[in-house]
Scaffold this active site. Sequence first.
Site, mmCIF file in Angstrom:
data_model
loop_
_atom_site.group_PDB
_atom_site.id
_atom_site.type_symbol
_atom_site.label_atom_id
_atom_site.label_comp_id
_atom_site.label_asym_id
_atom_site.label_seq_id
_atom_site.Cartn_x
_atom_site.Cartn_y
_atom_site.Cartn_z
ATOM 1 N N CYS A 1 0.824 -1.207 0.000
ATOM 2 C CA CYS A 1 0.000 0.000 0.000
ATOM 3 C C CYS A 1 0.862 1.262 0.000
ATOM 4 C CB CYS A 1 -0.917 0.006 1.209
ATOM 5 S SG CYS A 1 -2.067 -1.382 1.241
ATOM 6 N N SER B 1 -5.239 0.519 11.185
ATOM 7 C CA SER B 1 -4.380 0.435 10.015
ATOM 8 C C SER B 1 -3.489 1.669 9.948
ATOM 9 C CB SER B 1 -5.243 0.355 8.760
ATOM 10 O OG SER B 1 -4.493 0.662 7.610
#
Length: 575
Positions: free
Chosen positions: A201, A478
Site C-alpha cells: 500500500c 491500520s
Amino acid sequence: MSNKKFDKSTLPSRHVTEGPERAPHRSYLYAMGLTEEEIHQPLIGVCSCWNEAAPCNIALMRQAQAVKQGVKAAGGTPREFCTITVTDGIAMGHQGMKSSLVSREIIADSVEVTIRGHSYDALVGIAGCDKSLPGMMMSMLRLNIPSVFMYGGTILPGRHKDRDVTVVDVFEGVGQHSAGNMSEKELMELEVVACPGAGACGGQFTANTMACVSEAIGLALPYSAGAPAEYESRDSYAVMSGKAVMNLIEKNIRPRDICTEKAFQNAAVIVAATGGSTNGGLHLPAMAHEAGIEFDLMRVAEVFKSTPYIADLKPGGKYVAKDLYETGGVPVLLKELLRGGYLHGDCMTVTGKTLGDNIENAEVAAPDNRVVYPVSNPITETGGVVGLKGNLAPEGAIVKVAGLKNLTFSGPAKCFDCEEDAFAAVERRDYKDGDVIIIRYEGPKGGPGMREMLSTTAALYGQGAGDNVALITDGRFSGGTRGFCIGHIGPEAAVGGPLGLLNDGDIITIDAINGTLDVDISDEEMAIRKAAWKPRKNGYYSGALYKYEQLVGSASKGALTHPGGAAEENCYADI
C-alpha cells in the site's frame, strides 16, 4: 574442502556439511545439484514472503533470485525458502483480520525453525506486507545470525479524477457511498484503478513505515526501501543485499550488534517524523524484546513526543512512498533528522559502516523537495504519532495526530463489543457528532488477534465525520487510518481493563497535547463496576487463534508470546 575466506568450523552449517558422519546430510545437498565446493561454503537462508494473496507479495520471488546471485558472487551458497503472509487489505473488516497480528508471530517462528532445522549461517529476508516486515526482522534478532532485511517495495499510486489514489481511498469510498455521496458506478471505477500493480500500500501505512524503520535501525541497505516494487532497479539492491550478508559473516556483525537501544530510538524517530503507522508502537517493542531490550509503548512514545513531523505523506499528508523515493529516498529524510540532532549517527548498520557514514552523501533529487520539510520548519513541532495514558489506559494507548485539525476531544461514549456491530452502526449513521465510539474486546486476547479497524474509520471519514467523532479501541488501526482514532488501549477489556467497564454516555476526554486519556468516573465507581464485571467467551477454543490467546501479553509490551532475548540461555548463532 573449504572456502578460505570463511572459517566453517565456527559456523552453524558445519553441523550438516562437515565430517564423515554428515555424509547422509550432504547426499541431500548433492541431490539438489550442489557441488562439493558449494556444500562447504557458508549456507545462506534467502527467505521471502512471496505468495499470490495480494500485490504486496507478488514481486518478492523475483527479488529473491537476485539476492541469490549476490550471495553466490560473494562466495556463499543460497538456500531459498518462503514463509506466510496475511494481507491486511484483504483480511480487513471481517473475521480474517484476527489472523493478521498472529501471522507476525508465525512468520518469526517459521523463519526461526527453518534456519535452526537446516543450520543456516546467515539470512537475507524479503518482505512486502504489514506484519511480514516486523515478523522477518524479529526472526533476525531472535536468531542473531548475520542478516540483511530487504523491503519488497511500494505499489505505484493509482490515478482517479486526475489525482493519486491508494487503497485507503477505496475504503473511504465505501463510506462516501453509504452517505450517498458516491454512486456504485463511481466506486467501481475507483476500485479498478486504485492498485495498479505489484507492491505494498502506497501511503505511509504500516508497510512503508516499517520499511523506513528497516533503514533507520540499520538492518537494510541505504536506499533499498525506496524504489517501487515494479522497478527492476530493486533487483540491484537485492544483489547488493546478498553480497552484504557475506560481508557481515566475514566481519561477524550480527543483528544485536546493530539493533541497540540507540538504534531503536532512531527507528521510533522515523515513525514519528513520517507520520507513520501507529502499528510502529506495537512492532518496535516486539523487535526490541527479541534482542533483550526493554522498549515498550510509552518508551516509544517518549521519542515520538520529541520528534518533529517533517514528511508530508498520506494518509495525513499529500504524498505517497513513490514521491519520497523520487525526492531522494529514506537517506534524505534521515540526513535531515541527523542534521537536526534527532538521530544517533554512530549506530552500526549492515553495510559495516555507521548510519552517519551511510547517509553522508545523501542528496535531494527532486528540486522542489516538496515531500521532506526541514527540521527548522516542520509540519508540526512534535511527531505525527502520540502516546496517551490515563485512567482509561493505565498501560498506555496510541494515536496518530498527523493531519488532525484539533488535538483535544471530549464526548459521550457509544460502546460496541466487536467491530462488526460498530461498522453496522456507522453504516446506518447511528451516531452523533461529538460521540466517542468504543470498540472493545478486540485486543490481543479478546479478539483474539487485535484486529485493525480501517473499515470502520474509513467509513466514518467517507461520511464526512472523521473530524467530528473519536474512536477508541483495544484493537489496532491500520496505518491508513486517519481521524481521531486511538488504539492499543491497555489493559484490554478482555482482562478487565477500564475499557470493558464503560457504559454508554460516560464522558471521555482525549488530550493529545498533554498525552492523556481519561473517563469521568470516580475510582469508587470504577471499582464497583470492576467487581460486577465478568469475562466474556470469544468462541475460539482450538487452533492457532486459541494458542495465540493463551500466550499473548499486553499490547503495551508489543503483544509478545515468549520471554524474549532477556531470558535466553542458548542463542542459535552460537551453536
